[in-house]
Motif scaffolding. Structure first.
Motif, short mmCIF file in Angstrom:
data_model
loop_
_atom_site.label_atom_id
_atom_site.label_comp_id
_atom_site.label_asym_id
_atom_site.label_seq_id
_atom_site.Cartn_x
_atom_site.Cartn_y
_atom_site.Cartn_z
N VAL A 15 0.84 -1.28 -0.14
CA VAL A 15 0.00 0.08 0.08
C VAL A 15 0.95 1.15 -0.09
CG1 VAL A 15 -1.42 1.38 1.50
CG2 VAL A 15 -2.31 -0.89 0.86
N TYR A 16 2.08 1.19 0.79
CA TYR A 16 2.86 2.34 0.92
C TYR A 16 3.40 2.70 -0.56
CZ TYR A 16 3.14 4.29 5.41
OH TYR A 16 3.00 5.18 6.92
N ILE A 17 3.95 1.57 -1.12
CA ILE A 17 4.66 1.60 -2.25
C ILE A 17 3.85 2.17 -3.31
CG2 ILE A 17 6.26 0.56 -4.11
CD1 ILE A 17 7.31 -1.20 -1.78
N PHE A 18 2.81 1.71 -3.32
CA PHE A 18 1.80 2.06 -4.26
C PHE A 18 1.54 3.56 -4.17
CE2 PHE A 18 -2.51 2.55 -6.13
CZ PHE A 18 -2.12 2.19 -7.48
N ALA A 19 1.31 3.85 -3.00
CA ALA A 19 1.00 5.44 -2.76
C ALA A 19 2.05 6.13 -3.09
CB ALA A 19 0.66 5.54 -1.26
N TYR A 20 3.29 5.92 -2.68
CA TYR A 20 4.56 6.79 -3.04
C TYR A 20 4.37 6.99 -4.53
CZ TYR A 20 6.14 7.14 1.71
OH TYR A 20 6.20 7.32 3.17
N ALA A 21 4.35 5.64 -5.37
CA ALA A 21 4.59 5.60 -6.79
C ALA A 21 3.40 6.54 -7.40
CB ALA A 21 4.57 4.22 -7.32
N MET A 22 2.35 6.56 -6.89
CA MET A 22 1.19 7.68 -7.24
C MET A 22 1.61 8.99 -7.09
SD MET A 22 -1.67 6.37 -8.53
CE MET A 22 -2.32 4.79 -8.72
N LEU A 23 1.84 9.23 -5.93
CA LEU A 23 2.30 10.52 -5.64
C LEU A 23 3.67 10.99 -6.13
CD1 LEU A 23 1.52 10.35 -1.71
CD2 LEU A 23 0.22 11.27 -3.40
N GLY A 24 4.34 10.08 -6.45
CA GLY A 24 5.63 10.56 -7.32
C GLY A 24 5.22 10.86 -8.74
N ALA A 25 4.33 10.16 -9.27
CA ALA A 25 3.76 10.31 -10.61
C ALA A 25 3.08 11.70 -10.62
CB ALA A 25 2.85 9.34 -11.15
N SER A 26 2.20 11.87 -9.89
CA SER A 26 1.70 13.33 -9.55
C SER A 26 2.55 14.33 -9.63
CB SER A 26 0.71 13.43 -8.31
OG SER A 26 1.43 13.71 -7.18
N SER A 27 3.81 14.47 -8.80
CA SER A 27 4.69 15.50 -8.70
C SER A 27 5.36 15.38 -10.21
CB SER A 27 5.62 15.03 -7.66
OG SER A 27 4.99 14.72 -6.57
N LEU A 28 5.50 14.54 -10.99
CA LEU A 28 6.15 14.52 -12.05
C LEU A 28 5.34 15.66 -13.09
CD1 LEU A 28 6.96 10.78 -13.14
CD2 LEU A 28 8.54 12.60 -12.38
N ILE A 29 3.97 15.58 -13.05
CA ILE A 29 3.07 16.64 -13.58
C ILE A 29 3.48 18.08 -13.17
CG2 ILE A 29 0.91 17.14 -13.88
CD1 ILE A 29 0.01 14.41 -13.62
N ALA A 30 3.87 18.06 -11.67
CA ALA A 30 4.01 19.21 -11.30
C ALA A 30 5.41 19.84 -11.89
CB ALA A 30 4.08 19.20 -9.72
N LEU A 31 6.28 19.10 -11.75
CA LEU A 31 7.75 19.63 -12.28
C LEU A 31 7.49 19.80 -13.56
CD1 LEU A 31 10.04 17.02 -10.71
CD2 LEU A 31 9.69 19.15 -10.06
N ALA B 19 5.32 20.05 -5.81
CA ALA B 19 6.64 20.16 -6.03
C ALA B 19 7.22 20.02 -4.75
CB ALA B 19 7.17 21.05 -6.85
N VAL B 20 6.98 20.63 -4.02
CA VAL B 20 7.57 20.59 -2.39
C VAL B 20 7.31 19.44 -1.73
CG1 VAL B 20 7.48 21.70 -0.23
CG2 VAL B 20 7.65 23.25 -2.11
N SER B 21 5.98 19.04 -1.95
CA SER B 21 5.61 17.53 -1.33
C SER B 21 6.44 16.54 -2.05
CB SER B 21 4.05 17.31 -1.79
OG SER B 21 3.18 18.40 -1.48
N PHE B 22 6.78 16.66 -3.03
CA PHE B 22 7.59 15.67 -3.59
C PHE B 22 9.04 15.51 -3.17
CE2 PHE B 22 10.12 13.96 -7.48
CZ PHE B 22 9.68 12.66 -7.23
N ALA B 23 9.64 16.77 -3.02
CA ALA B 23 10.93 16.99 -2.02
C ALA B 23 10.74 16.06 -0.64
CB ALA B 23 11.42 18.14 -1.91
N ILE B 24 9.95 16.32 -0.24
CA ILE B 24 9.62 15.71 1.07
C ILE B 24 9.49 14.28 0.98
CG2 ILE B 24 7.85 15.38 3.10
CD1 ILE B 24 9.22 18.18 3.05
N LEU B 25 8.80 13.83 0.10
CA LEU B 25 8.53 12.27 -0.24
C LEU B 25 10.03 11.66 -0.38
CD1 LEU B 25 5.58 10.77 -1.73
CD2 LEU B 25 7.49 10.71 -3.25
N LEU B 26 10.63 12.51 -1.28
CA LEU B 26 12.12 11.95 -1.51
C LEU B 26 12.93 11.89 -0.39
CD1 LEU B 26 13.22 13.54 -4.80
CD2 LEU B 26 12.22 11.34 -4.48
#
Ligand code: HEM
Lengths: 269, 417
Positions: A138-154, A241-248
């Protein structure tokens, strides 16, 4: 295969997947022909499937779910990211998004090639629980989804869009965030229930928990901001984009933070 | 936004000016009290005071909302303009926790002054939690009346979080987490809390047997000079002795005999089951390049016996690593004040519940490993737990709602506040 460390074969599987994905991205980005796009979709699927074969063999070989070490979780990120890219292409036909997520998936494989894994069959008692697999997936799926959303932001921060061209991408970002955020919430709550069963308390502010929670808070900010300011696209993208930095930080950084010594979540490498 | 300049502070509709001011003030006041109170840890009074406090808080919240829901302050507190700065203020505190190691004594003067190493027990943390609860309570009531099924997901998420914050805050003082050291065949009815204070329990525990089930040990090849593990293509060479033959580094290893529990006898090992017995194995190692074969014993050693490495040649040796626990468990007999007597086994991930107490297996004497006669149990008493669980389940349902319904189609413009 008897007596063989599966990770020694990893470069073969990783190279095949990377070649498939490079070819797929090339086809997606260069051509507009339908046949070419179908071939590209096929190739990106082939790369993912190949990686899944590796994970399956690894799983059988080490006799425990390959979800414990950092290298193992990177495999899952690569699978989920490439999978999400492909599904979103089939659903919404965003070629650039597939290429981005394939690119990110390749980064994970390349990191694994440069930091080879140790071969470990043991799993500490606390992790031997029916919660383990759902929690991690569930975590990995969530992170992958949120990662993908951040790609859009970038993308939107660099290729400055107009009011008209941002509509589609931002809707997509919202969909991915809602999906990813709901999974992240479930991941946190599963983790809490499991921790209660294993350690006697549902939340101990362990560094990994703390950083997962911080990540969750940032996406919470995004959701509320978007709700109240539905047309402030640029600022919303900046929050993402900031959220993505935190995610990383949560993905990679936690292990190196001074606050994280002795965490149950710090993966052995 | 257009009439922002002409609007007085606090008047309807609120902007981020009001929201940020309140959140910043809460943090400032919180840190000031914390610094002034000399870093002492704050505790909420235990039962029944926490229950009374909770009821009064809920009453005030419902009462204020009922009478003043049109008042600019209540309207403002129920808006995103208050919510976002509050969430960010809370995030700021959690970020501090993300960088400062928690639950250790720090020597840094700033960390000490503001209680940064015990943040969850400090004034700013508790005040911002209280503020978040007020906001969540107001926003829940605001969207609950008039009732509309479309708001179900909203209710589950916000009220679920409210309930979790509410019950953990009030329950923290009623929760007991105690650690009990049990020695085999001794009856114990005392345990210690985190501060080391001894607590008499309404139950006693007799440890009948402590048991560890171990994985087979791993072997590896080390460099004789540096004692470091040899790598092959950048990968540490560690293999578990759960098969009869395998390749390790450039060698082929064949296991002729494996003894899970053994003692040294002359040059060899023999089966033995005595405190301090350790795993050992007789192996034959072949070097495929020059076809040399050597055979000998390896053992991981224990707190009594020293480990035995096997020298392959002048450069490398084969060593056995200490076995890792697969699971550990305690067979115990519990006697309660209420007259119950139960025989049971507690294991990691399999706690036992009795009379409001939950008994967890946590540790043992790791130096002695499987020969440990000490089992460390944790006993938890947490009467507010059911409320926390209800909150967790509400939020889980809320997450499913988010997942299914996704972002509101109108982008939220419908209920902007
Ligand atoms: C931390 C404290 C929180 C506060 C103070 C807060 C406050 C608010 C407020 C004021 C709104 C606007 C409602 C309106 O104007 O009608 C809102 C909307 C929303 N909140 Fe929260 N919220 C919090 C936590 C959460 C959590 C934990 C979730 C999800 C798990 C969440 C999900 C949402 C969603 C999805 C909306 C959009 C409204 C809708 O879908 O109808 N919020 N929140």
């Amino acid at each position: 295969m008897e007596g063989q460390n599966m990770w020694l074969d990893f470069p073969i599987y990783a190279s095949v997947a990377i070649v498939c994905w490079l070819a797929a991205s090339g086809l997606f980005l260069s051509s507009g022909k339908k046949l070419m796009n179908q071939m590209a979709a096929g190739l990106s699927f082939a790369g993912t499937a190949f990686l899944l074969v590796f994970i399956t063999i690894l799983w059988v070989n080490i006799q425990r779910p390959p979800m414990r070490t950092l290298g193992e979780t990177r495999l899952w990120y690569a699978v989920f990211l490439s999978g999400i890219g492909l599904v979103s292409y089939l659903r919404w036909k965003y070629k650039w998004l597939v290429s981005y997520s394939l690119g990110l998936a390749m980064v994970f494989l390349i990191i694994n090639l440069n930091h080879p894994e140790t071969y470990d069959k043991t799993l500490m008692p606390a992790l031997q629980s029916p919660w383990f697999i759902p929690h991690v997936i569930v975590y990995i799926f969530a992170y992958a989804m949120l990662g993908a959303s951040s790609l859009i932001a970038l993308r939107n921060l660099f290729f400055v869009p107009t009011e008209r061209t941002i509509k589609g991408p931002i809707q997509m970002a919202d969909n991915l965030v809602y999906l990813g955020f709901s999974f992240l919430t479930l991941g946190l709550l599963f983790g809490a229930l499991w921790a209660k069963e294993a350690w006697g308390h549902y939340w101990t502010w362990d560094p990994k928990e703390t950083w997962a929670f911080i990540t969750w808070m940032f996406y919470l900010v995004y959701i509320h901001y978007r709700f109240r300011h539905p047309s402030e696209h640029k600022k919303a993208m900046a929050v993402l984009a900031v959220s993505f930095a935190i995610l990383l930080i949560c993905w990679f950084g936690v292990n190196y933070l001074p606050s994280a010594q002795n965490s149950v979540h710090v993966y052995s490498e | 936004m257009s009439n922002e300049k002409g609007r007085k502070f606090g008047q309807h509709p609120w902007s981020y000016r009001e929201g940020s001011t309140i959140s910043a003030a809460i943090l400032l006041i919180g840190f000031s009290i914390q610094a002034a109170s000399g870093g002492t840890v704050l505790l909420i009074a235990g039962f029944p005071w926490n229950l009374i406090l909770g009821v009064v808080f809920l009453g005030l919240l419902v009462f204020s909302f009922y009478f003043w829901q049109k008042h600019p302050v209540i309207k403002g507190l129920g808006s995103v303009k208050a919510a976002l700065p509050a969430i960010l203020g809370f995030t700021f505190l959690i970020l501090l926790m993300g960088f400062v190691k928690q639950d250790v004594e720090s020597r840094n003067a700033l960390v000490k002054l503001f209680g940064l190493s015990h943040l969850v027990k400090t004034w700013p943390f508790i005040l911002i939690n209280l503020y978040l609860m007020i906001l969540l309570g107001i926003v829940t009531m605001k969207r609950l009346i008039p009732y509309n099924f479309k708001n179900a997901g909203f209710f589950l998420n916000h009220f679920g979080l409210f309930l979790i914050l509410f019950s953990t805050a009030l329950g923290s003082s009623d929760m007991q987490r105690l650690s009990m050291n049990c020695n085999e065949n001794q009856i114990e009815h005392r345990a210690v809390d985190v501060s080391g204070k001894v607590v008499e329990l309404p139950l006693s525990i007799k440890l009948l047997d402590f048991n560890i089930d171990e994985f087979r040990p791993k072997v590896t090849i080390v460099d004789n000079k540096t004692n470091e593990i040899v790598q092959n293509r950048g990968i540490d060479q560690l293999e578990m002795l759960d098969r009869d033959s395998f390749d390790i580094a450039q060698y082929h290893l064949k296991m002729e005999q494996f003894l899970a529990s053994s003692e040294k006898a002359g040059d060899a090992y023999i089966k033995a089951i005595e405190p301090g017995s350790a795993p050992s194995a007789k192996v034959v190692v072949t070097n495929p390049t020059d076809h040399t074969r050597v055979s000998g014993w390896i053992s991981s050693g224990s707190y009594v016996n020293s480990p035995e490495a096997f020298r392959l040649n002048e450069y490398y040796s084969l060593v056995m690593l200490p076995a890792e626990p697969r699971k550990f468990s305690s067979r115990i007999n519990i006697q309660t004040k209420s007259g119950k007597s139960v025989m049971t086994t507690v294991e990691v991930n399999k706690p036992f519940h009795i009379d409001g107490w939950t008994i967890y297996q946590t540790s043992y004497n790791t130096e002695m490993g499987r020969w440990s006669e000490l089992s460390i149990l944790e006993l938890v008493h947490d009467p507010w737990l059911p409320l926390v669980y209800i909150g967790i389940f509400l939020m889980m349902a809320g997450a499913v709602f988010l997942f299914v319904s996704g972002k509101p189609k109108n982008g939220g413009t419908e209920h902007v506040a």
